[in-house]
Design a protein around this motif. Structure first.
Motif, PDB file in Angstrom:
ATOM      1  N   ALA A   7       8.527   5.189  90.200  1.00  0.00           N
ATOM      2  CA  ALA A   7       8.334   6.633  90.353  1.00  0.00           C
ATOM      3  C   ALA A   7       8.420   7.036  91.816  1.00  0.00           C
ATOM      4  O   ALA A   7       8.999   8.079  92.148  1.00  0.00           O
ATOM      5  N   ALA A   8       7.855   6.210  92.696  1.00  0.00           N
ATOM      6  CA  ALA A   8       7.902   6.513  94.133  1.00  0.00           C
ATOM      7  C   ALA A   8       9.341   6.533  94.627  1.00  0.00           C
ATOM      8  O   ALA A   8       9.719   7.403  95.427  1.00  0.00           O
ATOM      9  N   ASP A   9      10.172   5.592  94.149  1.00  0.00           N
ATOM     10  CA  ASP A   9      11.574   5.567  94.568  1.00  0.00           C
ATOM     11  C   ASP A   9      12.297   6.839  94.140  1.00  0.00           C
ATOM     12  O   ASP A   9      13.124   7.382  94.885  1.00  0.00           O
ATOM     13  N   LYS A  10      11.973   7.336  92.957  1.00  0.00           N
ATOM     14  CA  LYS A  10      12.617   8.555  92.468  1.00  0.00           C
ATOM     15  C   LYS A  10      12.213   9.763  93.319  1.00  0.00           C
ATOM     16  O   LYS A  10      13.054  10.600  93.682  1.00  0.00           O
ATOM     17  N   VAL A  11      10.924   9.844  93.643  1.00  0.00           N
ATOM     18  CA  VAL A  11      10.454  10.978  94.445  1.00  0.00           C
ATOM     19  C   VAL A  11      10.991  10.872  95.876  1.00  0.00           C
ATOM     20  O   VAL A  11      11.349  11.892  96.481  1.00  0.00           O
ATOM     21  N   LEU A  12      11.065   9.667  96.414  1.00  0.00           N
ATOM     22  CA  LEU A  12      11.666   9.489  97.743  1.00  0.00           C
ATOM     23  C   LEU A  12      13.104   9.996  97.757  1.00  0.00           C
ATOM     24  O   LEU A  12      13.565  10.583  98.742  1.00  0.00           O
ATOM     25  N   ALA A  13      13.816   9.792  96.654  1.00  0.00           N
ATOM     26  CA  ALA A  13      15.214  10.209  96.572  1.00  0.00           C
ATOM     27  C   ALA A  13      15.360  11.726  96.530  1.00  0.00           C
ATOM     28  O   ALA A  13      16.445  12.252  96.805  1.00  0.00           O
ATOM     29  N   TRP A  14      14.290  12.447  96.169  1.00  0.00           N
ATOM     30  CA  TRP A  14      14.370  13.906  96.178  1.00  0.00           C
ATOM     31  C   TRP A  14      14.650  14.442  97.572  1.00  0.00           C
ATOM     32  O   TRP A  14      15.262  15.489  97.735  1.00  0.00           O
ATOM     33  N   GLY A  15      14.138  13.727  98.580  1.00  0.00           N
ATOM     34  CA  GLY A  15      14.234  14.242  99.940  1.00  0.00           C
ATOM     35  C   GLY A  15      13.301  15.417 100.130  1.00  0.00           C
ATOM     36  O   GLY A  15      12.201  15.468  99.573  1.00  0.00           O
ATOM     37  N   GLU A  16      13.725  16.407 100.907  1.00  0.00           N
ATOM     38  CA  GLU A  16      12.880  17.542 101.252  1.00  0.00           C
ATOM     39  C   GLU A  16      12.838  18.544 100.109  1.00  0.00           C
ATOM     40  O   GLU A  16      13.866  18.861  99.498  1.00  0.00           O
ATOM     41  N   SER A  17      11.637  19.034  99.824  1.00  0.00           N
ATOM     42  CA  SER A  17      11.483  20.014  98.747  1.00  0.00           C
ATOM     43  C   SER A  17      12.066  21.358  99.173  1.00  0.00           C
ATOM     44  O   SER A  17      12.375  21.590 100.355  1.00  0.00           O
ATOM     45  N   ALA A  18      12.210  22.258  98.214  1.00  0.00           N
ATOM     46  CA  ALA A  18      12.653  23.621  98.524  1.00  0.00           C
ATOM     47  C   ALA A  18      11.611  24.306  99.402  1.00  0.00           C
ATOM     48  O   ALA A  18      10.411  24.007  99.318  1.00  0.00           O
TER      49      ALA A  18
END
Length: 290
Positions: A7-18
């Motif tokens: 899950a952490a890897d997926k959220v890291l891949a989001w990058g910067e939020s809107a």
């Protein structure tokens, strides 16, 4: 790799939020309220806002909700589902690029920096979640904040210990309680005139010297006065019990519980001191019949 790491890897891949804009522009009334709450009477903020208020301008309020792409909220939900139900902030670092002027509109973005764990801590096993937030005015970054929390599973509670009223131990009385741990009844003795006294204190009432020492008493004495305590309840004690003021052979009077049935106590009863170990840190004196 665990589900948390996935899950952490997926959220890291989001990058910067809107970017999420603040509810209000930078304004003097809010600055005045903030300074008043902190007790800061500085006249320096008539033209610009305090840099440390950066986070204030984009707070969501009591009824605000996290964005769907908020990295901290996403990771907290994952850890909640994994049983890490408690949270504590561990550290925060802010960087300011310039002062904010009144009327400027501020927006914030966040991204996940790292998720590290599981780690064993004094609070329990947990994961450290670190995010980086950036505040913008237009396309200009004006401030940043590294924020780290520990999301943990509380350690099992230790078995309850029978409660007791613990004495106040300070530099004037430490010698006495160190003595009870060793099975000694220590009485303060003035390093100037040799006067014995109890309770101990920093200055001799006889000669006003501030040279406190101590001597080991014989522990033998007689009941000078006593009370039988019936009410209210006392933690760690079965009612009724006796508290006696004993005059030691050395002439000093000292109060402690008397381990004698209430109907057998009388003034002049010969006693000796004993010691009861409460726990690893506390041993209490007690009077016993001799």
């Amino acid at each position: 790799m665990t589900g948390i790491e996935d899950a952490a890897d997926k959220v890291l891949a989001w990058g910067e939020s809107a970017r999420r804009p603040g509810r209000d522009p930078v304004n003097l009334p809010m600055v005045r309220n903030w300074l008043e709450a902190l007790g800061d009477h500085s006249p320096a903020y008539t033209e610009v806002a305090p840099p440390a208020m950066a986070q204030v301008w984009t707070m969501g309020g009591l009824h605000g909700r996290r964005q769907d792409d908020d990295p901290l909220g996403a990771m907290l939900a994952v850890l909640d589902d994994a049983g890490y139900s408690s949270i504590v902030a561990t550290d925060c670092e802010q960087t300011y690029h310039r002062y904010l002027g009144y009327g400027e509109e501020v927006a914030i973005t966040s991204r996940l920096e790292s998720v590290v764990g599981p780690k064993r801590t004094a609070l329990g096993e947990g994961w450290f979640v670190t995010t980086l937030s950036t505040w913008y005015v237009g396309d200009e970054p004006v401030a940043e904040m590294m924020f780290r929390v520990l999301k943990f599973r509380p350690a099992p509670a230790k078995p309850p210990v029978a409660p007791v009223i613990r004495p106040l131990v300070n530099r004037d009385t430490a010698f006495f309680w160190e003595g009870t741990t060793l099975g000694e009844l220590r009485i303060q003795q003035c390093g100037g005139c040799g006067e014995l006294r109890h309770p101990p204190g920093p200055m001799c009432p006889s000669c006003n010297e501030t040279k406190p020492g101590w001597t080991a008493a014989s522990g033998l004495g007689e009941v000078y006065s006593y009370v039988v305590h019936h009410h209210p309840p006392v933690p760690g004690r079965t009612l009724p019990f006796v508290v006696a003021l004993v005059e030691l052979a050395e002439g000093v009077r000292l109060m402690a519980e008397l381990d004698v049935p209430p109907d057998e106590v009388h003034i002049g009863l010969p006693v000796r001191v004993g010691f009861v170990e409460v726990d690893d840190e506390l041993t209490m004196p007690v009077w016993r019949r001799r």
